[in-house]
Enzyme design. Sequence first.
Site, PDB file in Angstrom:
ATOM      1  N   ASP A   1      -2.912   5.326  -3.197  1.00  0.00           N
ATOM      2  CA  ASP A   1      -3.455   4.298  -4.084  1.00  0.00           C
ATOM      3  C   ASP A   1      -4.705   4.814  -4.798  1.00  0.00           C
ATOM      4  O   ASP A   1      -4.808   4.796  -6.020  1.00  0.00           O
ATOM      5  CB  ASP A   1      -3.763   3.033  -3.272  1.00  0.00           C
ATOM      6  CG  ASP A   1      -4.139   1.838  -4.163  1.00  0.00           C
ATOM      7  OD1 ASP A   1      -4.119   1.978  -5.405  1.00  0.00           O
ATOM      8  OD2 ASP A   1      -4.464   0.768  -3.621  1.00  0.00           O
ATOM      9  N   THR A   2      -5.662   5.326  -4.012  1.00  0.00           N
ATOM     10  CA  THR A   2      -6.954   5.739  -4.579  1.00  0.00           C
ATOM     11  C   THR A   2      -6.817   6.709  -5.748  1.00  0.00           C
ATOM     12  O   THR A   2      -7.507   6.556  -6.767  1.00  0.00           O
ATOM     13  CB  THR A   2      -7.831   6.372  -3.472  1.00  0.00           C
ATOM     14  OG1 THR A   2      -8.098   5.364  -2.490  1.00  0.00           O
ATOM     15  CG2 THR A   2      -9.131   6.900  -4.024  1.00  0.00           C
TER      16      THR A   2
ATOM     17  N   GLY B   1      -3.370   6.035   3.696  1.00  0.00           N
ATOM     18  CA  GLY B   1      -4.642   6.615   3.241  1.00  0.00           C
ATOM     19  C   GLY B   1      -4.477   8.066   2.844  1.00  0.00           C
ATOM     20  O   GLY B   1      -5.314   8.903   3.148  1.00  0.00           O
ATOM     21  N   SER B   2      -3.394   8.375   2.120  1.00  0.00           N
ATOM     22  CA  SER B   2      -3.089   9.780   1.856  1.00  0.00           C
ATOM     23  C   SER B   2      -3.304  10.204   0.410  1.00  0.00           C
ATOM     24  O   SER B   2      -2.610  11.071  -0.100  1.00  0.00           O
ATOM     25  CB  SER B   2      -1.663  10.086   2.317  1.00  0.00           C
ATOM     26  OG  SER B   2      -1.628  10.041   3.729  1.00  0.00           O
ATOM     27  N   SER B   3      -4.273   9.589  -0.220  1.00  0.00           N
ATOM     28  CA  SER B   3      -4.681  10.115  -1.521  1.00  0.00           C
ATOM     29  C   SER B   3      -5.397  11.435  -1.294  1.00  0.00           C
ATOM     30  O   SER B   3      -6.039  11.636  -0.267  1.00  0.00           O
ATOM     31  CB  SER B   3      -5.634   9.134  -2.225  1.00  0.00           C
ATOM     32  OG  SER B   3      -4.887   8.114  -2.859  1.00  0.00           O
TER      33      SER B   3
ATOM     34  N   GLU C   1       2.743  -0.346  12.707  1.00  0.00           N
ATOM     35  CA  GLU C   1       1.619   0.600  12.815  1.00  0.00           C
ATOM     36  C   GLU C   1       1.140   0.653  14.252  1.00  0.00           C
ATOM     37  O   GLU C   1       0.948  -0.383  14.892  1.00  0.00           O
ATOM     38  CB  GLU C   1       0.461   0.180  11.905  1.00  0.00           C
ATOM     39  CG  GLU C   1      -0.767   1.088  12.057  1.00  0.00           C
ATOM     40  CD  GLU C   1      -1.846   0.846  11.006  1.00  0.00           C
ATOM     41  OE1 GLU C   1      -1.500   0.614   9.834  1.00  0.00           O
ATOM     42  OE2 GLU C   1      -3.032   0.878  11.372  1.00  0.00           O
TER      43      GLU C   1
ATOM     44  N   SER D   1      -0.049  -5.043  -1.752  1.00  0.00           N
ATOM     45  CA  SER D   1      -0.820  -5.560  -0.616  1.00  0.00           C
ATOM     46  C   SER D   1      -0.934  -7.080  -0.767  1.00  0.00           C
ATOM     47  O   SER D   1      -0.553  -7.640  -1.791  1.00  0.00           O
ATOM     48  CB  SER D   1      -2.217  -4.936  -0.615  1.00  0.00           C
ATOM     49  OG  SER D   1      -2.891  -5.341  -1.803  1.00  0.00           O
TER      50      SER D   1
ATOM     51  N   ASP E   1       2.803  -4.143   1.611  1.00  0.00           N
ATOM     52  CA  ASP E   1       1.878  -3.227   2.292  1.00  0.00           C
ATOM     53  C   ASP E   1       0.954  -4.052   3.203  1.00  0.00           C
ATOM     54  O   ASP E   1       0.427  -5.085   2.786  1.00  0.00           O
ATOM     55  CB  ASP E   1       1.063  -2.495   1.207  1.00  0.00           C
ATOM     56  CG  ASP E   1       0.257  -1.334   1.747  1.00  0.00           C
ATOM     57  OD1 ASP E   1       0.584  -0.832   2.845  1.00  0.00           O
ATOM     58  OD2 ASP E   1      -0.690  -0.906   1.058  1.00  0.00           O
TER      59      ASP E   1
ATOM     60  N   GLY F   1      -9.296   3.958   1.155  1.00  0.00           N
ATOM     61  CA  GLY F   1     -10.408   4.030   0.215  1.00  0.00           C
ATOM     62  C   GLY F   1     -10.685   5.445  -0.255  1.00  0.00           C
ATOM     63  O   GLY F   1     -10.007   6.398   0.132  1.00  0.00           O
TER      64      GLY F   1
END
Length: 343
Positions: free
Chosen positions: A268-269, A224-226, A142, A50, A83, A190
């Site tokens: 990431d999370t 956001g796919s943790s 996006e 990022s 990212d 997050g």
Amino acid sequence: MPLVSLRQLLDEAAKKNYGVGAFNVNDMEQIQAIMEAADETKSPVIIQASRGARSYAQDNYLYHLMLAANELYPHIPLVMHQDHGNSFETCVSAIKLGFTSVMMDGSLKADGKTPTSFEENVDVTRRVVEYAHERGVSVEGEIGVLGGIEDGHGAGGTGLEHVTDPDQAVEFAERTGVDALALAIGTSHGAYKFSKKPDGSVLKMDLLIEIHKRLPHTHLVMHGSSSVPKELQDIVNQYGGKLKETWGVPVEEIQLGIKNGVRKINVDTDNRLAITGAIRKVFAETPEKFDPRDYLKPAREAMKKVVAERMVQFGQAGHAGDYQPIPISEMAKKYAVGELVTK
Ligand SMILES: [Zn+2]
């Protein structure tokens, strides 16, 4: 093996119907964890940074760490991806540094917080695509606005305020020529994504399936796919952490997405939790230790375990040796003669 483009990596994934995890990095240990996992599972990989990561690690350190990864594992196809680029200039600086793929997140203004109009998004993304494709670099766009905030980037909210409109997704893909498209289907950045286990309707999987039907040649991206597994939360909390109970995106929903055109899955999370849990455990159990290697080594190992597990779950495991990398300069020629048009 040269660094490969996102486009080639995802085209190959589409041929065999698997997804590829895109893991965020800020430092050497995270890059090592991903490469060890890729080596062990024989997976092609996307490593992404990022804007926050680039400023934390500094561009030169980051780039040369990526080159080191490539040197050490020449048999692993490796994409270096920006990212959430927030502007044309950010994407250009990444391309000049040597990234083989950039995300232009034109869903938000350059402040990384305020949603843009559709036309603004098309305009900035199309300009990045022109610049990038001339150089053989891939572009992810996006459409719709994701929820949450990470690294100071994001519109906040639950992710359901600005879900992607399928008509807009089709028009956006056609007018910009992006190689990959991130959708807003209710996921957010997050650790605090959902207050209970989400099902397919919360995640708007029907929307994703509809968009894939209408854009079968555009690779879809889930941000956001943790999965935010309870075991990882528990380790953090068992050793003095204070995480509130939360749910991420279930792996089975991601796998449903992969069956329906999702090729890139951002995680990431989960890695952050694995690292933090491992470090806390060492601090709690052996407070006399003070050599950073005593806790960075288990942290790296914990992240590697999560990454390897995702590589198997997403289906990329076993595919590292399937194809020869196409150098970026060759990709530029392919774009120039219209060989890679996604319409
Ligand atoms: Zn994201």
